[in-house]
Each structure stands twice: as C-alpha cells, then as structure tokens.
Design a protein around this motif. Structure first.
Motif, PDB file in Angstrom:
ATOM      1  N   ALA A 138       0.840  -1.205   0.000  1.00 26.26           N
ATOM      2  CA  ALA A 138       0.000   0.000   0.000  1.00 26.26           C
ATOM      3  C   ALA A 138       0.877   1.259   0.000  1.00 26.26           C
ATOM      4  CB  ALA A 138      -0.922  -0.003   1.220  1.00 26.26           C
ATOM      5  N   PHE A 139       1.969   1.233   0.773  1.00 24.35           N
ATOM      6  CA  PHE A 139       2.857   2.406   0.846  1.00 24.35           C
ATOM      7  C   PHE A 139       3.571   2.651  -0.483  1.00 24.35           C
ATOM      8  CE2 PHE A 139       3.540   1.982   5.762  1.00 24.35           C
ATOM      9  CZ  PHE A 139       2.234   2.398   5.954  1.00 24.35           C
ATOM     10  N   VAL A 140       4.017   1.565  -1.121  1.00 22.81           N
ATOM     11  CA  VAL A 140       4.697   1.684  -2.419  1.00 22.81           C
ATOM     12  C   VAL A 140       3.748   2.313  -3.447  1.00 22.81           C
ATOM     13  CG1 VAL A 140       5.548   0.318  -4.393  1.00 22.81           C
ATOM     14  CG2 VAL A 140       6.403  -0.159  -2.101  1.00 22.81           C
ATOM     15  N   LEU A 141       2.515   1.811  -3.482  1.00 19.53           N
ATOM     16  CA  LEU A 141       1.524   2.333  -4.438  1.00 19.53           C
ATOM     17  C   LEU A 141       1.172   3.786  -4.131  1.00 19.53           C
ATOM     18  CD1 LEU A 141      -0.797  -0.820  -4.596  1.00 19.53           C
ATOM     19  CD2 LEU A 141       0.583   0.069  -6.484  1.00 19.53           C
ATOM     20  N   THR A 142       1.025   4.109  -2.842  1.00 25.88           N
ATOM     21  CA  THR A 142       0.700   5.480  -2.428  1.00 25.88           C
ATOM     22  C   THR A 142       1.819   6.431  -2.829  1.00 25.88           C
ATOM     23  OG1 THR A 142      -0.600   4.677  -0.547  1.00 25.88           O
ATOM     24  CG2 THR A 142       0.127   6.954  -0.450  1.00 25.88           C
ATOM     25  N   ASN A 143       3.056   6.066  -2.488  1.00 28.57           N
ATOM     26  CA  ASN A 143       4.199   6.938  -2.789  1.00 28.57           C
ATOM     27  C   ASN A 143       4.345   7.193  -4.286  1.00 28.57           C
ATOM     28  OD1 ASN A 143       4.700   7.105  -0.089  1.00 28.57           O
ATOM     29  ND2 ASN A 143       6.702   6.112  -0.134  1.00 28.57           N
ATOM     30  N   GLN A 144       4.170   6.138  -5.087  1.00 28.63           N
ATOM     31  CA  GLN A 144       4.314   6.307  -6.534  1.00 28.63           C
ATOM     32  C   GLN A 144       3.219   7.226  -7.083  1.00 28.63           C
ATOM     33  OE1 GLN A 144       6.906   5.478  -8.281  1.00 28.63           O
ATOM     34  NE2 GLN A 144       6.011   6.388 -10.128  1.00 28.63           N
ATOM     35  N   ALA A 145       1.997   7.069  -6.555  1.00 30.13           N
ATOM     36  CA  ALA A 145       0.891   7.942  -6.990  1.00 30.13           C
ATOM     37  C   ALA A 145       1.178   9.396  -6.612  1.00 30.13           C
ATOM     38  CB  ALA A 145      -0.424   7.477  -6.355  1.00 30.13           C
ATOM     39  N   VAL A 146       1.763   9.609  -5.425  1.00 27.19           N
ATOM     40  CA  VAL A 146       2.112  10.966  -4.970  1.00 27.19           C
ATOM     41  C   VAL A 146       3.200  11.557  -5.881  1.00 27.19           C
ATOM     42  CG1 VAL A 146       3.204  12.305  -3.108  1.00 27.19           C
ATOM     43  CG2 VAL A 146       1.436  10.624  -2.557  1.00 27.19           C
ATOM     44  N   GLU A 148       3.951  10.873  -8.934  1.00 28.55           N
ATOM     45  CA  GLU A 148       3.425  11.193 -10.271  1.00 28.55           C
ATOM     46  C   GLU A 148       2.508  12.416 -10.232  1.00 28.55           C
ATOM     47  OE1 GLU A 148       1.755   7.487 -11.640  1.00 28.55           O
ATOM     48  OE2 GLU A 148       3.706   6.494 -11.506  1.00 28.55           O
ATOM     49  N   ALA A 149       1.655  12.500  -9.205  1.00 32.88           N
ATOM     50  CA  ALA A 149       0.715  13.628  -9.109  1.00 32.88           C
ATOM     51  C   ALA A 149       1.447  14.942  -8.829  1.00 32.88           C
ATOM     52  CB  ALA A 149      -0.309  13.359  -8.014  1.00 32.88           C
ATOM     53  N   MET A 150       2.588  14.866  -8.166  1.00 31.17           N
ATOM     54  CA  MET A 150       3.303  16.084  -7.734  1.00 31.17           C
ATOM     55  C   MET A 150       4.452  16.471  -8.669  1.00 31.17           C
ATOM     56  SD  MET A 150       1.563  16.980  -5.259  1.00 31.17           S
ATOM     57  CE  MET A 150       0.275  16.267  -4.249  1.00 31.17           C
ATOM     58  N   GLU A 151       4.501  15.846  -9.826  1.00 35.47           N
ATOM     59  CA  GLU A 151       5.560  16.155 -10.787  1.00 35.47           C
ATOM     60  C   GLU A 151       5.538  17.655 -11.123  1.00 35.47           C
ATOM     61  OE1 GLU A 151       7.021  14.520 -15.117  1.00 35.47           O
ATOM     62  OE2 GLU A 151       5.575  13.330 -13.976  1.00 35.47           O
ATOM     63  N   GLY A 152       6.692  18.298 -10.984  1.00 30.45           N
ATOM     64  CA  GLY A 152       6.785  19.724 -11.333  1.00 30.45           C
ATOM     65  C   GLY A 152       6.317  20.670 -10.233  1.00 30.45           C
ATOM     66  N   ASN A 421     -11.928   8.842  -9.642  1.00 30.27           N
ATOM     67  CA  ASN A 421     -10.874   7.828  -9.522  1.00 30.27           C
ATOM     68  C   ASN A 421      -9.668   8.157 -10.399  1.00 30.27           C
ATOM     69  OD1 ASN A 421     -10.031   4.665 -10.576  1.00 30.27           O
ATOM     70  ND2 ASN A 421     -10.053   5.154  -8.416  1.00 30.27           N
ATOM     71  N   VAL A 422      -8.475   7.987  -9.835  1.00 30.67           N
ATOM     72  CA  VAL A 422      -7.214   8.144 -10.578  1.00 30.67           C
ATOM     73  C   VAL A 422      -6.596   6.752 -10.684  1.00 30.67           C
ATOM     74  CG1 VAL A 422      -4.910   9.186 -10.596  1.00 30.67           C
ATOM     75  CG2 VAL A 422      -6.827  10.442  -9.583  1.00 30.67           C
ATOM     76  N   PRO A 423      -6.521   6.184 -11.901  1.00 30.79           N
ATOM     77  CA  PRO A 423      -5.951   4.829 -12.010  1.00 30.79           C
ATOM     78  C   PRO A 423      -4.512   4.787 -11.499  1.00 30.79           C
ATOM     79  CG  PRO A 423      -7.032   5.489 -14.056  1.00 30.79           C
ATOM     80  CD  PRO A 423      -6.962   6.713 -13.190  1.00 30.79           C
ATOM     81  N   LEU A 424      -4.204   3.760 -10.710  1.00 28.12           N
ATOM     82  CA  LEU A 424      -2.826   3.576 -10.219  1.00 28.12           C
ATOM     83  C   LEU A 424      -1.944   3.183 -11.404  1.00 28.12           C
ATOM     84  CD1 LEU A 424      -3.796   1.667  -6.972  1.00 28.12           C
ATOM     85  CD2 LEU A 424      -2.687   3.904  -7.031  1.00 28.12           C
ATOM     86  N   SER A 425      -0.733   3.707 -11.430  1.00 26.48           N
ATOM     87  CA  SER A 425       0.099   3.544 -12.627  1.00 26.48           C
ATOM     88  C   SER A 425       0.704   2.151 -12.736  1.00 26.48           C
ATOM     89  CB  SER A 425       1.224   4.578 -12.632  1.00 26.48           C
ATOM     90  OG  SER A 425       2.202   4.238 -11.666  1.00 26.48           O
ATOM     91  N   TYR A 426       1.043   1.811 -13.972  1.00 26.84           N
ATOM     92  CA  TYR A 426       1.696   0.536 -14.264  1.00 26.84           C
ATOM     93  C   TYR A 426       3.020   0.449 -13.493  1.00 26.84           C
ATOM     94  CZ  TYR A 426       4.524  -2.894 -16.767  1.00 26.84           C
ATOM     95  OH  TYR A 426       5.345  -3.945 -17.058  1.00 26.84           O
ATOM     96  N   TYR A 427       3.734   1.583 -13.424  1.00 29.60           N
ATOM     97  CA  TYR A 427       5.036   1.613 -12.756  1.00 29.60           C
ATOM     98  C   TYR A 427       4.888   1.309 -11.260  1.00 29.60           C
ATOM     99  CZ  TYR A 427       9.833   3.141 -11.837  1.00 29.60           C
ATOM    100  OH  TYR A 427      11.160   3.188 -11.464  1.00 29.60           O
ATOM    101  N   GLY A 428       3.865   1.885 -10.633  1.00 30.04           N
ATOM    102  CA  GLY A 428       3.596   1.631  -9.212  1.00 30.04           C
ATOM    103  C   GLY A 428       3.269   0.168  -8.962  1.00 30.04           C
ATOM    104  N   MET A 429       2.454  -0.402  -9.872  1.00 31.56           N
ATOM    105  CA  MET A 429       2.065  -1.816  -9.721  1.00 31.56           C
ATOM    106  C   MET A 429       3.266  -2.741  -9.926  1.00 31.56           C
ATOM    107  SD  MET A 429      -1.713  -2.155 -11.340  1.00 31.56           S
ATOM    108  CE  MET A 429      -2.748  -0.703 -11.493  1.00 31.56           C
ATOM    109  N   LEU A 430       4.138  -2.350 -10.846  1.00 27.79           N
ATOM    110  CA  LEU A 430       5.348  -3.142 -11.105  1.00 27.79           C
ATOM    111  C   LEU A 430       6.224  -3.189  -9.847  1.00 27.79           C
ATOM    112  CD1 LEU A 430       6.743  -4.553 -13.573  1.00 27.79           C
ATOM    113  CD2 LEU A 430       8.067  -2.459 -13.842  1.00 27.79           C
TER     114      LEU A 430
END
Length: 472
Positions: A138-146, A148-152, A421-430
């Motif tokens: 859950a933490f890995v998926l959360t961090n990756q979503a953060v 990506e959302a906070m890019e820039g 809903n924001v789909p969780l990224s392929y990279y996060g799932m990987l």
C-alpha cells in the motif's frame, strides 16, 4: 442429542454432513474420543459447524445451548494450534463477549481492571507492518501515486490521517530528493492521538530530509481522527496537497442510530436461522476447498456486499461530513487503503460468515509465512486480529468500529462525495509486484480492478488501494 454410533451414517458422507445431523447435548462433558482422532481438515470443518451453531444460538438468545457449544469449541480450539484452531479460539472469545454484554454489570466488572495501552496497540500494528507485506505494498503504491501527481510542483503538502509509520515517508523523501527537476519543499502533517508517536515521526523524517538536503517541515496534530479540527491542518494557498488514509475511513461508518430494536447484544431471529441452514448444507471434504469457495455452503453474500447495492444510510452522516471536509481541502490526490471485506452486515450471522472467510485467509497467511513459535505472530493474532474479530462480532452501534467494506462500496461512496478515480500507474504496480515476489511466497497476490489494486492471500482479497482526485 448426538446420534447413536450405531446409526446409519454412510462412510461416503462428508464430515460436515455428519456433523450437521448432530446436535449438542448438555450431557457431554467432553468430546467423543473420535474427536481427538480427527484430521486437521475434518477438525476445521467441525469447528466451523460448532461456531455457526453457537452464533445461531447467541443470535436467538438461546444461551444454554450457546454455552454448550462454547464448551465443545474450547475442547478443540487453541491459540497455538493450526490455522482453524487458532482462529476458532478468537471467534469463541468474541461470541462469549457478546453474550456477556447482555449483562452490562457483569461485563464491566470482568473488564474493569483491563488495561489497554495505546503503546501496545501501536507496537502490534508495527509488527503487522513488519511481518506481512500488505501495508508495504500500500505504501509503495501510495508513494508512486504521490510522486506522479506532484511532478513539477514546488511546494508539496501531505496529510497522513494516521501518522504511525515513518518508513513510508522516509522512502518518499528519498524519491523526491532524486527528482530530475530538483526536490520540492515538502510539508507533512501527521495526525495521531499520541504525541510521542508524532515526536518520533518528526525526528526520523527531519533527520532523513536534512541528510538529503530536502527542505522539510513536519506539522504534528495530536487528535483522534473523529475529533479532528480541519483548521489545524493548516493547508496553504499554492501548495499541492495529497492525503493518505490507511485503514482509517471505515470507522466513520460507526453509528448509534442502528438498532432501533432494543439494543440487545444478542441478535434477532430474522435471517440468522436461514443463514445457519444454508451453512449446514455443506458438501465439502476439506477445509482447503472451503477457503477456495467464495460462498459459504450455499450462503450467498448479503445484499450490501454486492457492488450494485445502494449504500447504507447508517453511519453515513459522519462519513459524508468527513469526506466533505477532505474534499473542501481540494487535494490534488487522495490515496485510500482499506480492508477489502464485507464485515458491516446488519446481522450477527452475516458478519460471522463473512469474517470467517477473511480471517481464515489472514490466519492461513500467518501460518504459512511466520514460525508457529514466534511471539510476534501470537501478539499480532491476539492483539490485532483477535481484537478486530471481537469488535465485529461482539459489538453493535457506535462501539462497532471495524466496519470493513468491499472496494466497490468505497468507489460508490467516494464518487458520491465528489472524488474522481485516478488509475494507479503501471510503474507503481510493477514496484509493488516486485516487493511481493521478494517474499518468495506464492500465496501473496495482487489484482488490478478498475484502476485500483486489491492485495490477496491466495485468491481471497484482503486489502484494497485506490487513488482519487477532487472533481470540481
């Protein structure tokens, strides 16, 4: 009465078919000798039969019969036995506690010297985090979503609704410090009822940020989540906001409004008898087969466990109010992790049947991955799983906090609250899949559902992770 041993029971009958023809007799001080010789799977099926019978007696107010069933179960259940024996020990304790609640004076007297230390609760949750990969995923998926959302973004503010585990944010600080465009200014607001927990979190995160030269602030908010003053979150204009909720939202479904019937902890007859009849129509040879099925012996899921069902209005006032407050903060992202189970049924039997499945999977996972002699495992099973089971089975009204619901329900609820809903990224799932593979255990699985992730033991969903943004 138990049938006479000479009565005709064919050898081809499944164990539970045999058990279901039996009723418990007050004359039986101890089980028949053949009980001792049952194989683990047969004993597991018999324990399920006894638990269902006992729960049905409890629900119908038949205390003498419930007591006899409890006595039988206690002969076979054990907190240090196999999967089913250990689980049965905690369900038995929960059913007994529910009976005792019918006599509030007695219940209070027996629990008057019981000390529940918040520090122990925190410790046992930390052990759960360390022993099992569910929250790590859950933490890995959360961090990756953060990320990506906070890019820039130059100023990032994260609100952690239960700031007890610094490991998640240490990993995020490390990832943000390595951003190609340079690190943002990061502010984390941690909410927890224990000041010491927040102090430890602040120390650990500040240390990491200084080491990596990342501009950082920690804003501690000492509060129970239900009493949270949103003003204390100090959300500023120009900040990009993310909210992380890990196993927190379901408690907002607790409500005093529910039983308009006289609040007896012993249930009402309505559906309980039907559920028991269905449950006893089992024709399965092994406990393994039992776990593989998605329905208990012909018991179909309660209407509120299906995705098409309307949301229960019970308890939703508190939930609506809290989600509205979060929506009002205009987060760029909110990631929600919840238990993916249907433990919020209105009747005792519904909740018992659903929770037997979920906790059988958790106890099986524990049996398969942690040594039976482990003191840490015993603590997690007793102080975390056992206490959750007790809350689901023994409590009603506002006292029943462990109201776990399925992902479909959360999707409906968050959608109605104005979140998209924001789909969780392929990279996060990987990343998350690699983490699971690192455990070298086939039982851990991950499924993608509508852009969300469900983390399973074998094929049983146990936790869900979903990401959301504000729909204006």
């Amino acid at each position: 009465m138990f049938q006479d041993e000479s009565s005709s029971v064919t050898s081809s009958s499944s164990p539970l078919q045999v058990f279901s023809m039996m009723s418990l007799s007050p004359n039986l001080g101890s089980p028949y000798p053949w009980l001792r010789e049952l194989k683990s799977e047969e004993r597991g099926l018999y324990l399920i039969h006894l638990l269902l019978t006992c729960a049905n007696h409890v629900a119908n107010g038949s205390l003498e019969n419930a007591n006899i069933a409890l006595e039988q179960i206690s002969q076979l259940a054990s907190p240090d036995g196999d999967t089913m024996q250990r689980m049965a020990a905690y369900f038995t304790e929960a059913l007994a506690d529910r009976i005792l609640k019918a006599w509030p004076g007695l219940h209070k007297a027996l629990n008057s010297t019981r000390i529940t230390l918040v520090s122990e609760e925190i410790l046992v949750r930390k052990l759960f985090f360390e022993l099992f990969p569910f929250l790590k995923v859950a933490f890995v998926l959360t961090n990756q979503a953060v990320i990506e959302a906070m890019e820039g973004e130059k100023m990032v503010h994260i609100i952690d609704l239960n700031a007890a585990e610094p490991a998640q944010w240490v990993a995020l600080i490390q990832a943000l410090s390595a951003r190609p465009e340079g690190p943002p200014h990061l502010r984390i607001t941690g909410i927890h009822q224990q000041k010491e927990v927040l102090d430890q979190m602040a120390h650990r995160l500040t240390e990491e940020a200084e080491k990596l030269d990342l501009p950082f602030q920690f804003n501690p908010v000492v509060s129970k989540l239900e009493n949270l003053d949103v003003e204390k979150l100090r959300v500023k204009t120009g900040e990009a906001l993310a909210i992380s909720s890990v196993l927190q939202l379901h408690s907002f479904l607790a409500s005093d409004d529910e039983p308009h019937r006289k609040k007896s902890p012993l249930g009402s007859k309505n559906l309980n008898g039907i559920h028991l009849q269905r449950a006893l129509q089992m024709n399965q040879g092994t406990f393994g087969e039992l776990l593989e099925k998605d329905t208990v012996n012909g018991y179909s899921p309660s209407p509120d466990s299906t995705s098409s069902s309307p949301l229960s209005s019970t308890g939703s006032v508190k939930m609506d109010s809290f989600l509205n407050a979060l929506w009002g903060l205009s987060p760029k992202l909110m990631v929600v992790t919840e238990q993916d189970s249907n433990h919020n049924g209105s009747t005792l039997m519904e909740r018992l049947l659903e929770s037997l499945y979920s906790y059988a999977a958790l106890f099986d996972c524990s049996e398969s991955t942690v040594s039976r002699t482990s003191l840490e495992r015993l603590k997690v099973e007793k102080m975390l799983f056992g206490e959750e089971i007790k809350n689901i089975i023994a409590c009603e009204g506002a006292e029943r906090k462990e109201r776990h619901e399925k992902l479909e329900k959360w999707i409906q609820r968050l959608d109605l609250a104005g979140f998209g809903n924001v789909p969780l990224s392929y990279y996060g799932m990987l990343h998350a899949r690699r983490l699971l593979q690192g455990y070298n255990c086939d039982g851990y699985k991950m499924k993608e559902e509508n852009g969300c992730v469900v983390i399973c033991w074998q094929d049983r969903p146990l936790f869900s992770v979903s990401a959301w943004r504000c729909r204006k």
